[in-house]
Design an enzyme around this catalytic site. Structure first.
Site, PDB file in Angstrom:
ATOM      1  N   LYS A   1      36.829  44.720  43.137  1.00 42.73           N
ATOM      2  CA  LYS A   1      36.756  43.573  44.054  1.00 42.73           C
ATOM      3  C   LYS A   1      37.986  42.688  43.886  1.00 42.73           C
ATOM      4  O   LYS A   1      38.733  42.831  42.908  1.00 42.73           O
ATOM      5  CB  LYS A   1      35.476  42.772  43.760  1.00 42.73           C
ATOM      6  CG  LYS A   1      35.434  42.161  42.369  1.00 42.73           C
ATOM      7  CD  LYS A   1      34.054  41.611  42.048  1.00 42.73           C
ATOM      8  CE  LYS A   1      34.003  41.032  40.648  1.00 42.73           C
ATOM      9  NZ  LYS A   1      32.633  40.676  40.258  1.00 42.73           N
TER      10      LYS A   1
ATOM     11  N   TYR B   1      59.794  18.418  41.637  1.00 40.07           N
ATOM     12  CA  TYR B   1      59.003  17.378  42.299  1.00 40.07           C
ATOM     13  C   TYR B   1      58.437  16.390  41.285  1.00 40.07           C
ATOM     14  O   TYR B   1      58.003  16.778  40.199  1.00 40.07           O
ATOM     15  CB  TYR B   1      57.818  18.009  43.023  1.00 40.07           C
ATOM     16  CG  TYR B   1      58.156  18.737  44.301  1.00 40.07           C
ATOM     17  CD1 TYR B   1      58.755  18.081  45.377  1.00 40.07           C
ATOM     18  CD2 TYR B   1      57.852  20.086  44.424  1.00 40.07           C
ATOM     19  CE1 TYR B   1      59.036  18.763  46.547  1.00 40.07           C
ATOM     20  CE2 TYR B   1      58.132  20.766  45.607  1.00 40.07           C
ATOM     21  CZ  TYR B   1      58.723  20.097  46.660  1.00 40.07           C
ATOM     22  OH  TYR B   1      58.989  20.771  47.817  1.00 40.07           O
TER      23      TYR B   1
ATOM     24  N   MET C   1      55.462  25.342  45.238  1.00 42.55           N
ATOM     25  CA  MET C   1      54.695  26.349  45.973  1.00 42.55           C
ATOM     26  C   MET C   1      55.329  27.730  45.856  1.00 42.55           C
ATOM     27  O   MET C   1      54.636  28.732  45.662  1.00 42.55           O
ATOM     28  CB  MET C   1      54.585  25.953  47.449  1.00 42.55           C
ATOM     29  CG  MET C   1      53.672  26.867  48.245  1.00 42.55           C
ATOM     30  SD  MET C   1      53.613  26.453  49.989  1.00 42.55           S
ATOM     31  CE  MET C   1      52.662  24.949  49.978  1.00 42.55           C
TER      32      MET C   1
HETATM   33  C1  LIG Z   1      32.395  41.299  38.973  1.00 38.34           C
HETATM   34  C2  LIG Z   1      31.177  42.045  38.640  1.00 38.34           C
HETATM   35  C3  LIG Z   1      31.197  43.035  37.629  1.00 38.34           C
HETATM   36  C4  LIG Z   1      32.386  43.263  36.730  1.00 38.34           C
HETATM   37  O1  LIG Z   1      32.441  42.227  35.789  1.00 38.34           O
HETATM   38  P1  LIG Z   1      33.439  42.252  34.531  1.00 38.34           P
HETATM   39  O2  LIG Z   1      33.011  41.112  33.726  1.00 38.34           O
HETATM   40  O3  LIG Z   1      34.807  42.073  35.103  1.00 38.34           O
HETATM   41  O4  LIG Z   1      33.277  43.565  33.878  1.00 38.34           O
HETATM   42  C5  LIG Z   1      30.040  43.786  37.440  1.00 38.34           C
HETATM   43  N1  LIG Z   1      28.926  43.554  38.172  1.00 38.34           N
HETATM   44  C6  LIG Z   1      28.868  42.597  39.122  1.00 38.34           C
HETATM   45  C7  LIG Z   1      27.604  42.392  39.877  1.00 38.34           C
HETATM   46  C8  LIG Z   1      29.975  41.799  39.372  1.00 38.34           C
HETATM   47  O5  LIG Z   1      29.909  40.837  40.299  1.00 38.34           O
END
Ligand SMILES: *Cc1c(COP(=O)(O)O)cnc(C)c1O
Length: 372
Positions: free
Chosen positions: A35, A265, A314
């Site tokens: 993700k 800045y 930025m």
């Molecule tokens: C993000 C996530 C993981 C992975 O988590 P880590 O701590 O990075 O291993 C696993 N299960 C769910 C439901 C998550 O949202």
């Protein structure tokens, strides 16, 4: 000439997968959590390498992330861990994505769709104490009802641990209760449902600290990228993980400012003596946190430490390069990673920014090219 970029060490990714495999049972598979653009690493590059080395199951947070992986040719299962609006059901089917069921009511909405007899694939999320999303582990009835919905295909059931990264007594008790509640709910449901599908629970720290639970999958994220969360976190089983990502940018200008002159800045940096400084083309819009301003944050230039001075802009930042030799335009600055015998870690930046490695990495921005 690249301005600022990410370099991936895919051998380290393979190493980390192998290290994880060493400590999980043979029958347990890895569902790779990619993700948030694979925690800022570049999801396509990471998922392709993982596919090449035999990973067949992925998890993302959003449907857009899942579609992106499919469009780039990633095969296998892709579980969306978070909410998908019901209006997108067609795309769940079109791209063969598996949706997390948030609770019975949500599952019923998914169940209303029956496009040419195709069923939406679902994993049921159980809430065992995090209290974010998921059907309560106490509502066995609702879970069983979800399995019985006709137009969805429930292929798994899972929960999420929220303090698995702590070995404090009360946190261990809490996690053990989560594991017990999950296990007993699953066993109860099994009495009513013939095939409950894949069972999974452990994130990175879950699998490091709670190896006794054996699921069909583990769901590692952060440790797959070769990084621990924060330094003070406890770990039962240390494994030899190596960071996958380096963050680099180029020097754009150098100059000497005189004692009393300022840089950047807000004039937050005032030279206490005549000082050689350099500008670098990376800033907070690239994900290098502005919170690292005026904190003596180190980077590496030509194998030596340089210090971030003044407020981070930025698109640029400014360094004190007093300790670096022969710095010129085009030289490479390492903001995360190794240069000769020195290393700047994501953990170091996380601590400086009062954050965690997850945030430092996942916020690295779209403007960064990913080099393999
Ligand atoms: C993000 C996530 C993981 C992975 O988590 P880590 O701590 O990075 O291993 C696993 N299960 C769910 C439901 C998550 O949202």
């Amino acid at each position: 000439m690249d301005r600022a970029w990410i370099e991936l060490d895919l051998n380290n990714l393979e190493n980390n997968i192998n290290e994880i495999k060493k400590i999980i049972p043979e029958k347990t598979k890895i569902m790779a959590v990619v993700k948030a653009n694979a925690y800022g690493h570049g999801d396509i590059q990471i998922a392709r390498k993982l596919s090449d080395i035999g990973i067949e199951d992925f998890a993302v947070a959003t449907i857009q992330e899942g579609i992106k992986l499919r469009k780039s040719g990633i095969k296998g299962s892709i579980l969306i861990l978070g909410y998908t609006d019901i209006s997108s059901v067609d795309n769940l089917l079109a791209y063969d994505l598996t949706q997390t069921s948030l609770d019975l009511e949500y599952a019923k909405q998914l169940n209303k769709y029956n496009v040419c007899g195709k069923k939406v694939k679902v994993h049921i999320k159980l809430n065992t104490g995090m209290n974010r999303i998921g059907e309560s582990y106490k509502n066995i009835d609702n879970v069983v009802k979800t399995y019985r919905l006709e137009n969805i295909k429930v292929e798994g059931i899972f929960s999420h641990l929220c303090v698995a990264d702590s070995l404090e007594k009360s946190d261990v008790e809490f996690t053990n209760a989560q594991i017990d509640n999950f296990t007993s709910c699953v066993n109860e449901v099994k009495k009513h449902v013939k095939d409950i599908g894949k069972v999974h629970l452990q994130n990175s720290y879950g699998l490091l600290n709670y190896p006794a639970f054996i699921g069909d999958y583990v769901r590692p994220g952060i440790i797959m990228y070769g990084v621990y969360s924060t330094k003070d976190k406890d770990i039962q089983r240390k494994i030899n993980i190596k960071p996958v990502l380096s963050l680099k940018a180029k020097i754009t200008s150098t100059r000497t400012i005189l004692k009393g002159e300022s840089a950047g800045y807000g004039r937050k940096y005032i030279a206490s003596k005549d000082t050689k400084i350099a500008s670098v083309c990376i800033g907070y819009a690239d994900g290098y946190p502005r919170a690292l301003s005026c904190k003596d944050t180190k980077v590496l230039v030509n194998g030596e430490y340089a210090t971030v001075i003044g407020n981070i802009c930025m698109d640029q930042l400014i360094l004190d390069i007093s300790d670096c030799k022969n710095v010129k335009r085009g030289d490479v600055v390492t903001l995360i990673g190794r240069d000769k015998d020195k290393e700047i870690t994501a953990m170091y930046l996380a601590e400086k920014a009062d954050s965690m490695t997850y945030e430092i990495l996942s916020r690295l921005g779209d403007r960064l090219n990913v080099k393999i």
